[in-house]
Design a protein around this motif. Structure first.
Motif, PDB file in Angstrom:
ATOM      1  N   LEU A 121       0.829  -1.206   0.000  1.00 57.61           N
ATOM      2  CA  LEU A 121       0.000   0.000   0.000  1.00 57.61           C
ATOM      3  C   LEU A 121       0.867   1.261   0.000  1.00 57.61           C
ATOM      4  O   LEU A 121       0.531   2.260  -0.635  1.00 57.61           O
ATOM      5  N   GLU A 122       2.000   1.208   0.681  1.00 58.42           N
ATOM      6  CA  GLU A 122       2.930   2.336   0.679  1.00 58.42           C
ATOM      7  C   GLU A 122       3.637   2.452  -0.673  1.00 58.42           C
ATOM      8  O   GLU A 122       3.754   3.546  -1.238  1.00 58.42           O
ATOM      9  N   GLN A 123       4.101   1.327  -1.213  1.00 53.83           N
ATOM     10  CA  GLN A 123       4.842   1.350  -2.481  1.00 53.83           C
ATOM     11  C   GLN A 123       3.977   1.806  -3.656  1.00 53.83           C
ATOM     12  O   GLN A 123       4.467   2.461  -4.570  1.00 53.83           O
ATOM     13  N   THR A 124       2.709   1.473  -3.634  1.00 54.90           N
ATOM     14  CA  THR A 124       1.816   1.871  -4.725  1.00 54.90           C
ATOM     15  C   THR A 124       1.255   3.279  -4.531  1.00 54.90           C
ATOM     16  O   THR A 124       0.542   3.783  -5.391  1.00 54.90           O
ATOM     17  N   GLY A 125       1.572   3.905  -3.407  1.00 59.00           N
ATOM     18  CA  GLY A 125       1.129   5.268  -3.160  1.00 59.00           C
ATOM     19  C   GLY A 125      -0.271   5.387  -2.595  1.00 59.00           C
ATOM     20  O   GLY A 125      -0.771   6.501  -2.428  1.00 59.00           O
ATOM     21  N   ILE A 126      -0.918   4.267  -2.306  1.00 63.60           N
ATOM     22  CA  ILE A 126      -2.241   4.331  -1.679  1.00 63.60           C
ATOM     23  C   ILE A 126      -2.087   4.935  -0.279  1.00 63.60           C
ATOM     24  O   ILE A 126      -2.842   5.821   0.105  1.00 63.60           O
ATOM     25  N   ILE A 127      -1.111   4.459   0.466  1.00 62.45           N
ATOM     26  CA  ILE A 127      -0.712   5.119   1.715  1.00 62.45           C
ATOM     27  C   ILE A 127       0.494   5.962   1.342  1.00 62.45           C
ATOM     28  O   ILE A 127       1.526   5.443   0.938  1.00 62.45           O
ATOM     29  N   ASN A 128       0.339   7.276   1.451  1.00 64.83           N
ATOM     30  CA  ASN A 128       1.443   8.132   1.023  1.00 64.83           C
ATOM     31  C   ASN A 128       2.053   8.921   2.159  1.00 64.83           C
ATOM     32  O   ASN A 128       2.756   9.895   1.943  1.00 64.83           O
ATOM     33  N   GLY A 129       1.780   8.524   3.381  1.00 66.73           N
ATOM     34  CA  GLY A 129       2.423   9.170   4.516  1.00 66.73           C
ATOM     35  C   GLY A 129       1.643   8.948   5.792  1.00 66.73           C
ATOM     36  O   GLY A 129       0.507   8.471   5.780  1.00 66.73           O
ATOM     37  N   TYR A 130       2.277   9.288   6.879  1.00 71.23           N
ATOM     38  CA  TYR A 130       1.677   9.209   8.203  1.00 71.23           C
ATOM     39  C   TYR A 130       1.837  10.586   8.825  1.00 71.23           C
ATOM     40  O   TYR A 130       2.797  11.296   8.550  1.00 71.23           O
ATOM     41  N   THR A 131       0.892  10.976   9.646  1.00 68.74           N
ATOM     42  CA  THR A 131       0.928  12.326  10.176  1.00 68.74           C
ATOM     43  C   THR A 131       0.404  12.358  11.600  1.00 68.74           C
ATOM     44  O   THR A 131      -0.154  11.380  12.088  1.00 68.74           O
ATOM     45  N   VAL A 132       0.581  13.498  12.215  1.00 65.19           N
ATOM     46  CA  VAL A 132       0.059  13.747  13.551  1.00 65.19           C
ATOM     47  C   VAL A 132      -1.065  14.761  13.419  1.00 65.19           C
ATOM     48  O   VAL A 132      -0.913  15.771  12.744  1.00 65.19           O
ATOM     49  N   ARG A 133      -2.185  14.488  14.057  1.00 67.24           N
ATOM     50  CA  ARG A 133      -3.278  15.456  14.102  1.00 67.24           C
ATOM     51  C   ARG A 133      -3.196  16.165  15.447  1.00 67.24           C
ATOM     52  O   ARG A 133      -3.149  15.520  16.490  1.00 67.24           O
TER      53      ARG A 133
END
Length: 144
Positions: free
Chosen positions: A42-54
């Protein structure tokens, strides 16, 4: 190609991006290794493109937040809107829309005078023909 398990994994990560792979595996009914492979894909295909803090800015920062509706002259591409917005550090997010207005800009300002300065900056780029500013009193997010 994603399936229902990928959707469950994404939902779990949206709820808590720091959730352990072991916890995710338990919740989706798989072992750790296939869940790790799925997340990597999912990360390699760009579906998940990062993690963040809200961050709850009302608890962490002083100042105010607003949404500014932007109306632009002609057909303005997203890249052009971003080009003038990314030079204004108070602009935290830009959404382009179908219909009226053409875009929304989320702004974080120190005070009402600072907000007015930022809105004026957006208005003076030559392509913005109109704005409407809405000050945010409170917010809610499904994932925050």
């Amino acid at each position: 190609m994603s399936d229902e398990i990928d959707s469950e994994i994404i939902q779990l990560l949206r709820e808590d991006a720091r959730r352990s792979i072991r916890d995710i595996a338990t919740r989706v009914g798989l072992t750790v290794a296939p869940v790790k492979r799925r997340i990597d894909r999912l990360e390699q295909t760009g579906i998940i493109n990062g993690y963040t803090v809200r961050v709850d800015t009302a608890k962490f920062e002083s100042g105010l937040e607003a949404v500014v509706e932007l109306r632009v002259a002609g057909n303005l591409e997203l890249e052009m809107i971003l080009a003038f917005a990314e030079d204004v550090p108070e602009v935290t997010e830009v959404l382009t829309l179908a219909g009226d207005p053409d875009a929304l800009a989320r702004i974080r300002a120190a005070n009402i005078h600072d907000l007015q300065r930022v809105v004026n900056l957006l208005r003076t780029n030559g392509r913005v023909t109109g704005t409407k500013t809405l000050v945010i009193l409170n917010s809610w997010s499904r994932f925050g």
